[in-house]
Motif scaffolding. Structure first.
Motif, PDB file in Angstrom:
ATOM      1  N   THR A  74       0.910  -1.628  -0.612  1.00  0.00           N
ATOM      2  CA  THR A  74       0.146   0.235   0.136  1.00  0.00           C
ATOM      3  C   THR A  74       1.194   1.408   0.013  1.00  0.00           C
ATOM      4  O   THR A  74       2.108   1.786   0.792  1.00  0.00           O
ATOM      5  N   PRO A  75       0.952   1.940  -0.790  1.00  0.00           N
ATOM      6  CA  PRO A  75       1.372   3.684  -1.244  1.00  0.00           C
ATOM      7  C   PRO A  75       0.952   4.371  -0.327  1.00  0.00           C
ATOM      8  O   PRO A  75      -0.072   4.411   0.640  1.00  0.00           O
ATOM      9  N   ILE A  76       1.970   4.902   0.324  1.00  0.00           N
ATOM     10  CA  ILE A  76       1.819   6.003   2.253  1.00  0.00           C
ATOM     11  C   ILE A  76       2.323   6.849   1.568  1.00  0.00           C
ATOM     12  O   ILE A  76       3.046   7.685   0.922  1.00  0.00           O
ATOM     13  N   LYS A  77       1.078   7.919   1.698  1.00  0.00           N
ATOM     14  CA  LYS A  77       1.268   9.252   1.613  1.00  0.00           C
ATOM     15  C   LYS A  77       1.556  10.581   3.213  1.00  0.00           C
ATOM     16  O   LYS A  77      -0.009  10.420   3.508  1.00  0.00           O
ATOM     17  N   PRO A  78       2.627  10.737   3.018  1.00  0.00           N
ATOM     18  CA  PRO A  78       2.573  11.514   4.176  1.00  0.00           C
ATOM     19  C   PRO A  78       2.084  12.473   4.002  1.00  0.00           C
ATOM     20  O   PRO A  78       1.645  13.310   2.628  1.00  0.00           O
ATOM     21  N   SER A  79       1.298  13.185   5.055  1.00  0.00           N
ATOM     22  CA  SER A  79       0.662  14.890   5.162  1.00  0.00           C
ATOM     23  C   SER A  79       1.412  16.028   5.606  1.00  0.00           C
ATOM     24  O   SER A  79       1.350  15.322   7.226  1.00  0.00           O
ATOM     25  N   ALA A  80       0.840  17.050   5.413  1.00  0.00           N
ATOM     26  CA  ALA A  80       1.537  18.056   6.739  1.00  0.00           C
ATOM     27  C   ALA A  80       0.370  18.247   7.551  1.00  0.00           C
ATOM     28  O   ALA A  80       0.809  19.159   8.184  1.00  0.00           O
ATOM     29  N   PHE A  81      -1.164  18.013   6.817  1.00  0.00           N
ATOM     30  CA  PHE A  81      -1.284  18.269   7.878  1.00  0.00           C
ATOM     31  C   PHE A  81      -1.959  18.324   9.671  1.00  0.00           C
ATOM     32  O   PHE A  81      -1.361  16.395  10.329  1.00  0.00           O
ATOM     33  N   THR A  82      -2.413  18.928  10.023  1.00  0.00           N
ATOM     34  CA  THR A  82      -1.770  18.384  11.830  1.00  0.00           C
ATOM     35  C   THR A  82      -3.448  17.995  12.440  1.00  0.00           C
ATOM     36  O   THR A  82      -3.512  18.187  13.664  1.00  0.00           O
TER      37      THR A  82
END
Ligand SMILES: Nc1ncnc2c1ncn2[C@@H]1O[C@H](COP(=O)(O)OP(=O)(O)OP(=O)(O)O)[C@@H](O)[C@H]1O
Ligand SMILES: [Mg+2]
Lengths: 436, 239
Positions: A74-82
């Motif tokens: 599964t591709p992991i997409k880091p996100s900057a949201f908090t």
């Protein structure tokens, strides 16, 4: 030649009729149509199969978790949201349905031997159907297993003596949240997926069997009267022919109504089992019940009524069509083959939503499905749960219109010559008849 | 007034002309027999008279009423027995007669009377309480025949009424038909049994390939062909 071979050849010749070949061809056609639209659908819908990860901890442990999870398929997409809510609302995540929040202080908790958690959020639409939800669930299961193993390794490396093994095995257990229509509830993902699947597999198949059963019933009734010539006697009597049609339709409708009531009761007790109404269901199901209700996945009494009405009209449509097919049948034997024109739309409207998520389907597929009156009964539970009573009502109105058209046609056929002279012969049968 | 008057009757199944221009009439109280080889349009003709098929051309009047325009009124005067007809197999003989009497007469008192009469006519006695699926071919035929005449139609249309019956039963049925005709009921029958035709009918109509070849009393036909054997007349006419 060996006598067994002679017998075998005769049996195969008897079985391999043109009717069977046509039935098989029709079946292949149905699957071809479904396959085609499933293919184009999955290309078009482009639903994401990745997980958006919001790392709020930014520790050595969270970095390791990200790396470990990235090792899976599964591709992991880091996100900057908090925060989860704005992340879900963000336009760049519109196509994303799986989110993971790694909470602040994860590493410190694990190091100090305090259990922490990983928050998995799954977003569904209420009218979701098809394989999507189950695939999302399995994705999350796999990713959370990878994360658990890595977190456990991290805890073990710290060699914390005196810590309970259960903690060491999974220092940060997955917590599953389901998001439907903006409402978020902590509820096992499996429950919701099971519920959605029951919408697209279990209820339609019950309707499917009721329809086939009642259609066969009325076709046999008409074809038998035709074959026995009891119909000719009735037709030469002073009884109004419309009454003859009406009495047959009413009799089978009464039985059909009994069937749909049985269906509703069955569905209710099934739902009772899931949403854990008054009766004691399994403990986890009972616990999940209120959560499912808060997510809006419940059916009220009026809701059941609407669903029942839709199922009833679905059966009535099938009955009126089957009546006509019965009139056109040569004899009782040919009923199996004559059921084909009814089976094909029924199969399409049953199978299609299993493979395709209707909530994201293209208008072509939707138009095809909604033109088939049976689809509206299959969709009724979802429409009702979404509170979309207008759509369910229009569905019933459409079914009623189709019913009216076919009943009129049946009555017209019944009062003309067609009843005795018109026959839908399959190509093979016609040649034989001409030869006689 | 004629009980039945047929003029220029034609029936086409697609392109095939099963009945190709028939003209004949039947007087009230007469027993008229249609004879002819297999597949020449006898049953088709009887079905048109019974209002369940529509003529392609020509007209049929039953006691002065047209079978197409006044179909409903005609149905109130006739009774039709199809060839090789069956009955509702899960009903008993009694239930079948009760049901049919109600369908044709729609008055429970009249229907009960008719059903009782039918039960007597059928000669099936206590077997009437059994389900029809347990009947032999001849028993079922007797039940259906009783059904056809118990409502005392003005015109009874019987397609091969005694086929499948043994000699004794056939004889009894013929006697009943004659008695009913003497009482004023008109019969139009089709048959392949020359003895039966000779015994029963006032006149016979011989048809072949949808056309009427002869229409006269059996004695007149025999005289015309100078033979004592009606079968010989039939063979020479249809060859
Ligand atoms: N429903 C139908 N469709 C097409 N052709 C038909 C139909 N019914 C009868 N026919 C044809 O019309 C012709 C006349 O048939 P009909 O049943 O009237 O014959 P019949 O004189 O009663 O014969 P039999 O003595 O064998 O009973 C036959 O050639 C038959 O094949
Ligand atoms: Mg015939």
């Amino acid at each position: 030649m060996n006598i067994f071979a002679v017998l075998l050849r005769k049996e195969i010749k008897e079985l391999l009729t043109r009717q069977l070949v046509i039935s098989i061809a029709a079946m292949i056609f149905v699957f071809y149509v479904i396959g085609k639209s499933v293919g184009s659908h999955s290309r078009a819908s482009g639903a994401s199969n990745s997980i958006v990860v919001m790392d709020l901890d930014r520790s050595e442990l969270s970095a390791r978790l990200l790396k470990a999870m990235g090792g899976g398929k599964t591709p992991i997409k880091p996100s900057a949201f908090t925060d989860i809510a704005p992340a879900m609302a963000a336009p760049e995540h519109a196509a994303e349905n799986s989110f993971l929040v790694i909470p602040v202080g994860l590493a410190r908790s694990v190091e100090e031997g305090r259990p922490s958690r990983l928050e998995f959020y799954s977003r569904f639409r209420k009218d979701a159907s098809g394989m999507g939800p189950a695939m999302a669930a399995s994705r999350i299961r796999k990713v959370s297993a990878l994360a658990a193993a890595e977190a456990s390794a991290y805890a073990l490396e710290r060699k914390a003596p005196g810590l309970p093994p259960a903690f060491l095995r999974d220092p940060a257990p997955a917590e599953e949240y389901v998001v439907i229509d903006g409402r978020t509830e902590k509820v096992p993902l499996g429950q919701v997926v099971g519920f959605i699947q029951s919408q697209s597999y279990f209820f339609p198949i019950a309707v499917f069997f009721i329809v086939i059963l009642s259609a066969q019933m009325i076709m046999t009734a008409v074809a038998t009267e035709k074959e026995n010539k009891t119909l000719e006697t009735l037709l030469s009597s002073p009884v109004d022919r419309r009454l003859l049609v009406l009495s047959k339709l009413t009799a089978s409708s009464i039985i059909a109504a009994a069937l749909s009531v049985a269906y509703m009761l069955g569905m209710r007790s099934f739902m009772g089992g899931i949403t854990g109404a008054a009766e004691s269901a399994s403990a986890s199901a009972a616990a999940a019940g209120p959560a499912l209700a808060k997510l809006g996945l419940v059916i009220t009494t009026q809701g059941y009524l609407v669903i029942g009405l839709s199922v009833l009209f679905c059966i009535l449509c099938a009955l009126s069509m089957a009546f006509i097919l019965g009139i056109l049948s040569e004899d009782v034997k040919s009923i199996q083959a004559m059921l084909m024109p009814l089976m094909m739309p029924l199969m399409i409207s049953y199978l299609m939503p299993i493979f395709i998520d209707l909530s994201t389907a293209g208008w072509g597929i939707k138009a095809l499905l909604y033109a088939i009156p049976f689809t509206h009964a299959f969709m009724a539970p979802q429409n009702v749960m979404m509170g979309n009573f207008a759509r369910a009502g229009w569905g019933i109105a459409y079914q009623a219109a189709v019913f009216a058209v076919f009943v009129t046609l049946a009555a017209r056929l019944f009062s003309g010559d067609a009843l005795l002279t018109l026959r839908l012969r399959l190509p093979g049968a016609r040649k034989k008849a001409a030869a006689q | 007034m004629d009980a039945l008057k047929i003029s220029g009757l034609v029936k086409k199944y697609g392109d095939f002309e099963a009945v190709a221009g028939l003209d004949f009439s039947v007087r009230e109280g007469e027993i008229f027999a249609l004879v002819g080889p297999n597949g020449v349009g006898k049953s088709t003709t009887l079905k048109m008279i019974s209002t369940i098929l529509t003529p392609t051309a020509g007209a049929i009047s039953v006691f002065g009423l047209d079978t197409v325009r006044d179909a409903h009124a005609v149905r109130g005067m006739i009774s039709y027995l199809p060839e090789e007809a069956g009955a509702y197999k899960n009903l008993s003989g009694h239930e079948y007669l009760d049901f049919m009497a109600m369908v044709f007469l729609r008055d429970s008192r009249k229907a009960a009377e008719a059903a009782a009469y039918g039960a007597r006519l059928s000669g099936l006695g206590p077997r009437l309480g059994d389900k029809i699926k347990t009947y032999s071919k001849g028993m079922a035929r007797k039940l259906l025949l009783a059904r056809a005449v118990m409502i005392r139609p003005r015109l009874a249309i019987l397609d091969e009424p005694t086929s499948g019956l043994d000699i004794v039963n056939g004889y009894e049925i013929r006697k009943t038909i004659k008695e009913l005709a003497a009482g004023g009921m008109t019969f139009l029958i089709s048959s392949h049994n020359m003895t039966e035709i000779e015994f029963l009918s006032g006149r016979i109509g011989v048809i072949n390939k949808g056309r009427l070849l002869a229409c006269a009393a059996p004695a007149a036909l025999k005289a015309q062909f100078s033979t004592e054997d009606l079968e010989e007349v039939f063979v020479r006419l249809t060859q």
